[in-house]
Motif scaffolding. Structure first.
Motif, PDB file in Angstrom:
ATOM      1  N   THR A 175       0.868  -1.258   0.078  1.00  0.00           N
ATOM      2  CA  THR A 175      -0.284  -0.126   0.023  1.00  0.00           C
ATOM      3  C   THR A 175       0.875   1.405  -0.014  1.00  0.00           C
ATOM      4  O   THR A 175       0.253   2.332  -0.158  1.00  0.00           O
ATOM      5  CB  THR A 175      -0.755   0.123   1.179  1.00  0.00           C
ATOM      6  OG1 THR A 175      -0.021  -0.125   2.460  1.00  0.00           O
ATOM      7  CG2 THR A 175      -2.089  -1.194   1.229  1.00  0.00           C
ATOM      8  N   LEU A 176       2.153   1.325   0.433  1.00  0.00           N
ATOM      9  CA  LEU A 176       2.957   2.396   0.420  1.00  0.00           C
ATOM     10  C   LEU A 176       3.607   2.540  -0.882  1.00  0.00           C
ATOM     11  O   LEU A 176       4.629   3.476  -0.956  1.00  0.00           O
ATOM     12  CB  LEU A 176       3.705   2.192   1.698  1.00  0.00           C
ATOM     13  CG  LEU A 176       3.619   2.211   2.895  1.00  0.00           C
ATOM     14  CD1 LEU A 176       4.483   2.167   4.091  1.00  0.00           C
ATOM     15  CD2 LEU A 176       2.569   3.424   3.298  1.00  0.00           C
ATOM     16  N   GLY A 177       3.702   1.642  -2.022  1.00  0.00           N
ATOM     17  CA  GLY A 177       4.346   1.454  -3.096  1.00  0.00           C
ATOM     18  C   GLY A 177       5.593   1.013  -3.033  1.00  0.00           C
ATOM     19  O   GLY A 177       6.363   0.998  -4.182  1.00  0.00           O
ATOM     20  N   LYS A 178       5.984   0.187  -2.087  1.00  0.00           N
ATOM     21  CA  LYS A 178       7.290  -0.470  -1.889  1.00  0.00           C
ATOM     22  C   LYS A 178       7.009  -2.019  -2.466  1.00  0.00           C
ATOM     23  O   LYS A 178       5.852  -2.508  -2.247  1.00  0.00           O
ATOM     24  CB  LYS A 178       7.739  -0.527  -0.332  1.00  0.00           C
ATOM     25  CG  LYS A 178       8.007   0.631   0.088  1.00  0.00           C
ATOM     26  CD  LYS A 178       8.435   0.809   1.510  1.00  0.00           C
ATOM     27  CE  LYS A 178       9.884   0.376   1.514  1.00  0.00           C
ATOM     28  NZ  LYS A 178      10.319   0.267   3.119  1.00  0.00           N
ATOM     29  N   ARG A 179       7.878  -2.220  -3.339  1.00  0.00           N
ATOM     30  CA  ARG A 179       7.931  -3.674  -3.798  1.00  0.00           C
ATOM     31  C   ARG A 179       8.325  -4.869  -2.651  1.00  0.00           C
ATOM     32  O   ARG A 179       9.270  -4.611  -1.905  1.00  0.00           O
ATOM     33  CB  ARG A 179       8.818  -3.924  -4.942  1.00  0.00           C
ATOM     34  CG  ARG A 179       8.960  -5.310  -5.307  1.00  0.00           C
ATOM     35  CD  ARG A 179       9.626  -5.396  -6.915  1.00  0.00           C
ATOM     36  NE  ARG A 179      11.009  -5.359  -6.365  1.00  0.00           N
ATOM     37  CZ  ARG A 179      12.178  -5.298  -7.154  1.00  0.00           C
ATOM     38  NH1 ARG A 179      11.569  -5.508  -8.526  1.00  0.00           N
ATOM     39  NH2 ARG A 179      13.181  -5.142  -6.893  1.00  0.00           N
TER      40      ARG A 179
END
Length: 76
Positions: free
Chosen positions: A22-26
Motif C-alpha cells: 500500500t506504500l508503493g514498496k516492492r
C-alpha cells in the motif's frame, strides 16, 4: 486491484511472488522450505485479497513507544 508477479525461480528452486504494498514498496514473498505449492498459492491469494479489500498492513519501522506517544499527545 492488486497486481503482482508469480513465477518459479530456477535459481532458488521455489515459487516467488512479487507485489507492491500500500506504500508503493516492492515486496517479495518466497515459498518456504517444505511448503507445498498449494499452500504457497493460498498465502499469495490471501495477500492479494487483503490488498484488494484494503485490509493489508504494511511493515513499519515505527516503534510502539512512538505510536503510543503520538496517540497520547493527540488526545490530551
Amino acid at each position: 486491484m492488486a497486481n503482482g508477479t508469480l513465477y518459479y525461480s530456477e535459481k532458488l528452486k521455489r515459487w516467488v511472488f512479487q507485489y507492491y504494498d500500500t506504500l508503493g514498496k516492492r515486496q517479495t514473498m518466497k515459498q518456504r522450505k517444505k511448503e507445498s505449492t498449494k499452500d504457497f498459492k493460498i498465502r499469495v491469494t490471501e495477500v492479494k485479497n487483503s490488498l484488494n479489500n484494503g485490509t493489508y498492513i504494511s511493515k513499519s519501522n515505527e516503534s510502539l513507544y512512538s505510536i503510543l506517544n503520538s496517540y497520547i499527545e493527540n488526545n490530551y
